[in-house]
Design a protein around this motif. Sequence first.
Motif, PDB file in Angstrom:
ATOM      1  N   SER A 132       9.044  -1.565 -12.634  1.00 26.30           N
ATOM      2  CA  SER A 132       7.634  -1.372 -12.295  1.00 26.30           C
ATOM      3  C   SER A 132       7.544  -0.997 -10.834  1.00 26.30           C
ATOM      4  CB  SER A 132       6.807  -2.633 -12.577  1.00 26.30           C
ATOM      5  OG  SER A 132       7.227  -3.719 -11.764  1.00 26.30           O
ATOM      6  N   ILE A 133       6.468  -0.329 -10.494  1.00 26.18           N
ATOM      7  CA  ILE A 133       6.184   0.042  -9.110  1.00 26.18           C
ATOM      8  C   ILE A 133       4.863  -0.599  -8.716  1.00 26.18           C
ATOM      9  CG2 ILE A 133       5.513   1.951  -7.591  1.00 26.18           C
ATOM     10  CD1 ILE A 133       7.475   3.723  -9.164  1.00 26.18           C
ATOM     11  N   THR A 134       4.840  -1.195  -7.539  1.00 21.10           N
ATOM     12  CA  THR A 134       3.616  -1.748  -6.961  1.00 21.10           C
ATOM     13  C   THR A 134       3.447  -1.172  -5.570  1.00 21.10           C
ATOM     14  OG1 THR A 134       3.845  -3.834  -8.173  1.00 21.10           O
ATOM     15  CG2 THR A 134       2.427  -3.854  -6.232  1.00 21.10           C
ATOM     16  N   LEU A 135       2.248  -0.723  -5.265  1.00 21.48           N
ATOM     17  CA  LEU A 135       1.905  -0.283  -3.918  1.00 21.48           C
ATOM     18  C   LEU A 135       0.753  -1.142  -3.404  1.00 21.48           C
ATOM     19  CD1 LEU A 135       2.019   3.623  -4.296  1.00 21.48           C
ATOM     20  CD2 LEU A 135       3.812   2.103  -3.409  1.00 21.48           C
ATOM     21  N   LEU A 136       0.904  -1.635  -2.178  1.00 22.67           N
ATOM     22  CA  LEU A 136      -0.116  -2.459  -1.537  1.00 22.67           C
ATOM     23  C   LEU A 136      -0.507  -1.809  -0.216  1.00 22.67           C
ATOM     24  CD1 LEU A 136      -1.743  -5.146  -1.310  1.00 22.67           C
ATOM     25  CD2 LEU A 136       0.260  -6.096  -0.130  1.00 22.67           C
ATOM     26  N   ARG A 137      -1.784  -1.451  -0.091  1.00 21.45           N
ATOM     27  CA  ARG A 137      -2.263  -0.876   1.169  1.00 21.45           C
ATOM     28  C   ARG A 137      -2.258  -1.967   2.243  1.00 21.45           C
ATOM     29  NH1 ARG A 137      -6.868   0.761  -0.374  1.00 21.45           N
ATOM     30  NH2 ARG A 137      -6.634   3.027  -0.504  1.00 21.45           N
ATOM     31  N   LEU A 138      -1.593  -1.688   3.355  1.00 21.07           N
ATOM     32  CA  LEU A 138      -1.419  -2.692   4.399  1.00 21.07           C
ATOM     33  C   LEU A 138      -2.399  -2.490   5.548  1.00 21.07           C
ATOM     34  CD1 LEU A 138       2.488  -2.770   4.562  1.00 21.07           C
ATOM     35  CD2 LEU A 138       0.998  -4.587   3.680  1.00 21.07           C
ATOM     36  N   ASP A 139      -2.743  -3.606   6.187  1.00 26.55           N
ATOM     37  CA  ASP A 139      -3.475  -3.585   7.450  1.00 26.55           C
ATOM     38  C   ASP A 139      -2.854  -4.660   8.337  1.00 26.55           C
ATOM     39  OD1 ASP A 139      -4.506  -6.073   6.646  1.00 26.55           O
ATOM     40  OD2 ASP A 139      -6.374  -5.204   5.926  1.00 26.55           O
ATOM     41  N   GLU A 140      -3.397  -4.852   9.517  1.00 23.55           N
ATOM     42  CA  GLU A 140      -2.793  -5.775  10.481  1.00 23.55           C
ATOM     43  C   GLU A 140      -2.660  -7.189   9.920  1.00 23.55           C
ATOM     44  OE1 GLU A 140      -3.751  -7.581  14.934  1.00 23.55           O
ATOM     45  OE2 GLU A 140      -4.640  -5.669  14.331  1.00 23.55           O
ATOM     46  N   GLU A 141      -3.684  -7.649   9.214  1.00 25.87           N
ATOM     47  CA  GLU A 141      -3.649  -9.007   8.664  1.00 25.87           C
ATOM     48  C   GLU A 141      -2.550  -9.148   7.616  1.00 25.87           C
ATOM     49  OE1 GLU A 141      -6.866 -12.269   7.053  1.00 25.87           O
ATOM     50  OE2 GLU A 141      -7.063 -10.204   6.320  1.00 25.87           O
ATOM     51  N   LEU A 142      -2.415  -8.170   6.736  1.00 32.93           N
ATOM     52  CA  LEU A 142      -1.397  -8.259   5.692  1.00 32.93           C
ATOM     53  C   LEU A 142       0.001  -8.123   6.270  1.00 32.93           C
ATOM     54  CD1 LEU A 142      -2.964  -6.422   2.621  1.00 32.93           C
ATOM     55  CD2 LEU A 142      -3.388  -8.700   3.539  1.00 32.93           C
ATOM     56  N   PHE A 143       0.172  -7.264   7.272  1.00 31.19           N
ATOM     57  CA  PHE A 143       1.454  -7.187   7.969  1.00 31.19           C
ATOM     58  C   PHE A 143       1.857  -8.573   8.488  1.00 31.19           C
ATOM     59  CE2 PHE A 143       0.954  -2.479   8.806  1.00 31.19           C
ATOM     60  CZ  PHE A 143       2.202  -2.106   8.330  1.00 31.19           C
ATOM     61  N   ARG A 144       0.916  -9.237   9.160  1.00 32.92           N
ATOM     62  CA  ARG A 144       1.210 -10.512   9.826  1.00 32.92           C
ATOM     63  C   ARG A 144       1.729 -11.553   8.835  1.00 32.92           C
ATOM     64  NH1 ARG A 144      -3.807 -12.137  11.265  1.00 32.92           N
ATOM     65  NH2 ARG A 144      -3.751 -10.499  12.833  1.00 32.92           N
ATOM     66  N   TYR A 145       1.064 -11.671   7.694  1.00 27.91           N
ATOM     67  CA  TYR A 145       1.443 -12.747   6.779  1.00 27.91           C
ATOM     68  C   TYR A 145       2.563 -12.343   5.817  1.00 27.91           C
ATOM     69  CZ  TYR A 145      -2.451 -15.043   8.922  1.00 27.91           C
ATOM     70  OH  TYR A 145      -3.287 -15.593   9.870  1.00 27.91           O
ATOM     71  N   TRP A 146       2.771 -11.033   5.620  1.00 27.54           N
ATOM     72  CA  TRP A 146       3.961 -10.610   4.885  1.00 27.54           C
ATOM     73  C   TRP A 146       5.215 -10.896   5.720  1.00 27.54           C
ATOM     74  CZ3 TRP A 146       5.634  -9.605   0.221  1.00 27.54           C
ATOM     75  CH2 TRP A 146       6.890  -9.004   0.062  1.00 27.54           C
ATOM     76  N   ASP A 147       5.126 -10.632   7.015  1.00 29.01           N
ATOM     77  CA  ASP A 147       6.280 -10.815   7.892  1.00 29.01           C
ATOM     78  C   ASP A 147       6.528 -12.276   8.255  1.00 29.01           C
ATOM     79  OD1 ASP A 147       6.679  -8.095   7.910  1.00 29.01           O
ATOM     80  OD2 ASP A 147       5.749  -7.756   9.858  1.00 29.01           O
ATOM     81  N   ALA A 148       5.585 -13.159   7.996  1.00 28.73           N
ATOM     82  CA  ALA A 148       5.737 -14.577   8.344  1.00 28.73           C
ATOM     83  C   ALA A 148       6.941 -15.173   7.620  1.00 28.73           C
ATOM     84  CB  ALA A 148       4.462 -15.327   7.980  1.00 28.73           C
ATOM     85  N   PRO A 149       7.565 -16.200   8.205  1.00 25.36           N
ATOM     86  CA  PRO A 149       8.757 -16.796   7.594  1.00 25.36           C
ATOM     87  C   PRO A 149       8.495 -17.313   6.180  1.00 25.36           C
ATOM     88  CG  PRO A 149       8.497 -17.572   9.847  1.00 25.36           C
ATOM     89  CD  PRO A 149       7.240 -16.824   9.500  1.00 25.36           C
TER      90      PRO A 149
END
Length: 333
Positions: free
Chosen positions: A306-323
């Motif tokens: 399957s393929i999933t695409l998620l449009r990112l913004d600053e908030e989503l970057f921050r919490y995706w990158d969180a430990p």
Amino acid sequence: MKKLINKPEDVVKEALAGMAVAHPDLIRVDIEQQIIIRKDAPIQGKVGVISGGGSGHEPMHGGFVGAGMLDAACPGAVFTSPVPDQMLAATKAVNGGVGVLHIVKNYTGDVLNFEMAAELADAEGIKVESVVTNDDVAVQDSLYTAGRRGVGVTVLLEKIVGGLAETKAPLEQVAELARKVNKQGRSMGMALTPCTVPAAGKPTFELGEDEMEIGIGIHGEPGRRRVKLASAAEITEMLATPIIEDLGLKAGDQVLAFVNGMGGTPLIELYIVFDALQRILNGKNIAIARSLVGNYITSLEMAGCSITLLRLDEELFRYWDAPVHTPALRWGR
């Protein structure tokens, strides 16, 4: 049927026992109630985040229990919703006094049982917010749902929302972020082969040697159409185009691209799909800013992706990158 099992009726409990002894530093497992709990839960002042659903989709959801992601998971029987009592037990186990978020994939049994569990929790004084994922663009309704199915975005949502919950943000903010992630992501899958539920002992559906199913569900539900086998590049186009169109992606957007294996597809093939996806997105000037490739939401031994695409913004970057530190997903620690 060839499977590494003992008795079909013992598959889930024995798998849970295996998880418990494999990851004692991360989780504890209540075998009787069939719930997987973060080792240090409940954490006072932190929103508890739980999810659940039928087994057979591993590592979802139990493999995502741990710091920075889920506080608990409720696995049902294979391809069968867990029951409200399980969900209530998980809710109580992770309640740190500020409420609990239920992440629910849009399958009828899951939705109804989580609703009942939330009502029971409310009666015991635990505030619950529920967010339903419905990111599958393949079909509007299926054998298991009213409306779109909840699939790959669920994994990304659990990670991002788990990152925010670690900051001890309030329940309303955590739930709002979850709804945002669901709104900004879309998915679509396909199958090359069926899978076999241990209790049934036979494939869930039939595909000819030269056929594939486009738009398949994670329980083997029919998709948009059954077509002749095609190349990886052609398959990627069949999946990516409806996602891009439905999400309204445009030049300049940044996305998290998630290529997921259904359980029986080797990584070498998933990376071929990812390369094809990158070329499609590059051609539209859409940037892949984050990526995830592997088997994260599976359908037993089904071959496909399957393929999933998620449009990112600053908030989503921050919490995706969180430990995050779970049995199946970990970085930053």
